[in-house]
Design a protein around this motif. Sequence first.
Motif, PDB file in Angstrom:
ATOM      1  N   THR A 121      35.818  33.586  37.738  1.00  0.00           N
ATOM      2  CA  THR A 121      37.056  34.244  37.317  1.00  0.00           C
ATOM      3  C   THR A 121      36.754  35.490  36.501  1.00  0.00           C
ATOM      4  O   THR A 121      35.694  35.612  35.882  1.00  0.00           O
ATOM      5  N   LEU A 122      37.712  36.392  36.511  1.00  0.00           N
ATOM      6  CA  LEU A 122      37.700  37.600  35.700  1.00  0.00           C
ATOM      7  C   LEU A 122      38.885  37.494  34.756  1.00  0.00           C
ATOM      8  O   LEU A 122      40.003  37.228  35.193  1.00  0.00           O
ATOM      9  N   ASN A 140      44.469  39.140  29.031  1.00  0.00           N
ATOM     10  CA  ASN A 140      45.001  37.770  28.984  1.00  0.00           C
ATOM     11  C   ASN A 140      45.451  37.231  30.339  1.00  0.00           C
ATOM     12  O   ASN A 140      46.273  36.316  30.400  1.00  0.00           O
ATOM     13  N   THR A 141      44.957  37.811  31.407  1.00  0.00           N
ATOM     14  CA  THR A 141      45.254  37.326  32.749  1.00  0.00           C
ATOM     15  C   THR A 141      43.944  36.993  33.440  1.00  0.00           C
ATOM     16  O   THR A 141      42.977  37.741  33.344  1.00  0.00           O
ATOM     17  N   SER A 142      43.949  35.873  34.132  1.00  0.00           N
ATOM     18  CA  SER A 142      42.766  35.410  34.846  1.00  0.00           C
ATOM     19  C   SER A 142      42.925  35.698  36.335  1.00  0.00           C
ATOM     20  O   SER A 142      43.977  35.413  36.919  1.00  0.00           O
ATOM     21  N   TYR A 143      41.893  36.284  36.941  1.00  0.00           N
ATOM     22  CA  TYR A 143      41.891  36.591  38.373  1.00  0.00           C
ATOM     23  C   TYR A 143      40.718  35.880  39.031  1.00  0.00           C
ATOM     24  O   TYR A 143      39.610  35.888  38.495  1.00  0.00           O
ATOM     25  N   PRO A 144      40.942  35.289  40.214  1.00  0.00           N
ATOM     26  CA  PRO A 144      39.836  34.627  40.903  1.00  0.00           C
ATOM     27  C   PRO A 144      38.849  35.661  41.441  1.00  0.00           C
ATOM     28  O   PRO A 144      39.229  36.765  41.819  1.00  0.00           O
ATOM     29  N   SER A 147      35.358  35.938  44.129  1.00  0.00           N
ATOM     30  CA  SER A 147      34.420  35.298  45.041  1.00  0.00           C
ATOM     31  C   SER A 147      33.043  35.368  44.386  1.00  0.00           C
ATOM     32  O   SER A 147      32.841  36.095  43.408  1.00  0.00           O
ATOM     33  N   ALA A 148      32.098  34.657  44.929  1.00  0.00           N
ATOM     34  CA  ALA A 148      30.735  34.708  44.381  1.00  0.00           C
ATOM     35  C   ALA A 148      30.190  36.135  44.448  1.00  0.00           C
ATOM     36  O   ALA A 148      29.570  36.619  43.484  1.00  0.00           O
ATOM     37  N   GLU A 149      30.456  36.834  45.571  1.00  0.00           N
ATOM     38  CA  GLU A 149      29.973  38.216  45.712  1.00  0.00           C
ATOM     39  C   GLU A 149      30.600  39.124  44.663  1.00  0.00           C
ATOM     40  O   GLU A 149      29.919  39.958  44.061  1.00  0.00           O
ATOM     41  N   GLN A 150      31.915  38.984  44.452  1.00  0.00           N
ATOM     42  CA  GLN A 150      32.596  39.796  43.452  1.00  0.00           C
ATOM     43  C   GLN A 150      32.046  39.506  42.060  1.00  0.00           C
ATOM     44  O   GLN A 150      31.790  40.429  41.271  1.00  0.00           O
ATOM     45  N   TYR A 151      31.863  38.247  41.753  1.00  0.00           N
ATOM     46  CA  TYR A 151      31.357  37.856  40.434  1.00  0.00           C
ATOM     47  C   TYR A 151      29.988  38.478  40.173  1.00  0.00           C
ATOM     48  O   TYR A 151      29.761  39.088  39.128  1.00  0.00           O
ATOM     49  N   TYR A 152      29.060  38.337  41.124  1.00  0.00           N
ATOM     50  CA  TYR A 152      27.710  38.847  40.919  1.00  0.00           C
ATOM     51  C   TYR A 152      27.664  40.372  40.921  1.00  0.00           C
ATOM     52  O   TYR A 152      26.811  40.968  40.265  1.00  0.00           O
ATOM     53  N   ALA A 153      28.598  41.024  41.598  1.00  0.00           N
ATOM     54  CA  ALA A 153      28.650  42.486  41.588  1.00  0.00           C
ATOM     55  C   ALA A 153      29.254  43.032  40.292  1.00  0.00           C
ATOM     56  O   ALA A 153      28.858  44.103  39.831  1.00  0.00           O
ATOM     57  N   MET A 154      30.178  42.288  39.682  1.00  0.00           N
ATOM     58  CA  MET A 154      30.918  42.803  38.527  1.00  0.00           C
ATOM     59  C   MET A 154      30.443  42.276  37.177  1.00  0.00           C
ATOM     60  O   MET A 154      30.726  42.891  36.157  1.00  0.00           O
ATOM     61  N   ARG A 155      29.759  41.169  37.130  1.00  0.00           N
ATOM     62  CA  ARG A 155      29.511  40.452  35.867  1.00  0.00           C
ATOM     63  C   ARG A 155      28.792  41.262  34.793  1.00  0.00           C
ATOM     64  O   ARG A 155      28.887  40.938  33.615  1.00  0.00           O
ATOM     65  N   ASP A 173      48.928  41.446  43.273  1.00  0.00           N
ATOM     66  CA  ASP A 173      49.572  40.310  42.610  1.00  0.00           C
ATOM     67  C   ASP A 173      49.171  38.976  43.250  1.00  0.00           C
ATOM     68  O   ASP A 173      49.092  37.964  42.574  1.00  0.00           O
ATOM     69  N   ASN A 174      48.937  38.986  44.539  1.00  0.00           N
ATOM     70  CA  ASN A 174      48.463  37.803  45.252  1.00  0.00           C
ATOM     71  C   ASN A 174      46.936  37.903  45.301  1.00  0.00           C
ATOM     72  O   ASN A 174      46.335  38.106  46.359  1.00  0.00           O
ATOM     73  N   ALA A 175      46.319  37.766  44.126  1.00  0.00           N
ATOM     74  CA  ALA A 175      44.899  38.065  43.951  1.00  0.00           C
ATOM     75  C   ALA A 175      43.987  37.252  44.856  1.00  0.00           C
ATOM     76  O   ALA A 175      42.907  37.714  45.227  1.00  0.00           O
ATOM     77  N   ALA A 176      44.415  36.068  45.250  1.00  0.00           N
ATOM     78  CA  ALA A 176      43.557  35.222  46.084  1.00  0.00           C
ATOM     79  C   ALA A 176      43.307  35.837  47.458  1.00  0.00           C
ATOM     80  O   ALA A 176      42.264  35.584  48.061  1.00  0.00           O
ATOM     81  N   VAL A 177      44.230  36.655  47.965  1.00  0.00           N
ATOM     82  CA  VAL A 177      44.057  37.256  49.290  1.00  0.00           C
ATOM     83  C   VAL A 177      43.893  38.775  49.241  1.00  0.00           C
ATOM     84  O   VAL A 177      43.642  39.399  50.267  1.00  0.00           O
ATOM     85  N   SER A 178      44.038  39.371  48.086  1.00  0.00           N
ATOM     86  CA  SER A 178      44.013  40.828  47.959  1.00  0.00           C
ATOM     87  C   SER A 178      42.594  41.383  48.030  1.00  0.00           C
ATOM     88  O   SER A 178      41.669  40.852  47.427  1.00  0.00           O
ATOM     89  N   VAL A 179      42.443  42.482  48.769  1.00  0.00           N
ATOM     90  CA  VAL A 179      41.219  43.284  48.749  1.00  0.00           C
ATOM     91  C   VAL A 179      41.542  44.457  47.845  1.00  0.00           C
ATOM     92  O   VAL A 179      42.464  45.230  48.123  1.00  0.00           O
TER      93      VAL A 179
END
Length: 170
Positions: free
Chosen positions: A110-111, A115-119, A121-129, A144-150
């Motif tokens: 998660t990101l 005060n808002t949490s966004y899901p 993916s593993a690739e996103q996490y390792y690229a942004m962390r 707003d529909n973060a689970a499917v948004s690119v």
Amino acid sequence: MNGKGIFKKQAAVCIALGLLAGIAIKLFVADILHISGSSMEPGIRDGSVVLVNKLAYGIVQPFGSRLLCSWAEPSAGDVVIYLYDNKIIIKRCAAIGGAPLDYSADKGYTLLVNNTSYPLSAEQYYAMRTIHSVPEGTILAIGDNAAVSVDSRNYGFIPVGNVLGKAVCR
């Protein structure tokens, strides 16, 4: 010249001025977008029509992807449009330059921002962390529909000068 000829000339001038005014409004002031996709649901549904204020942040370069001059910047929470990969994109400004970014790998990636949490993916996490704040002069744009948004989690932060307008009516 008779009265009919003068009327025709005046009508042609009025039509030409109306067309020029309409083109100027579409290029610089406001635009209507038809939404395709579910990345902004539930607020903006697939097939919706959105009015965009192109003067919200500055004057847009005609047929371009940048502002010619700027007088404001997006705020967190604004629904903005920008050009990415030759497509007009509509997303929410989740954070502006300088905003802290926190990450968690507990129970999924998660990101946390503003005060808002966004899901993530593993690739996103390792690229942004390793990025701990939104770079100055950019925004973090997330659907707003973060689970499917690119969005920015996939292709990076959006330069403020590339934000072309603000959705004002859905």
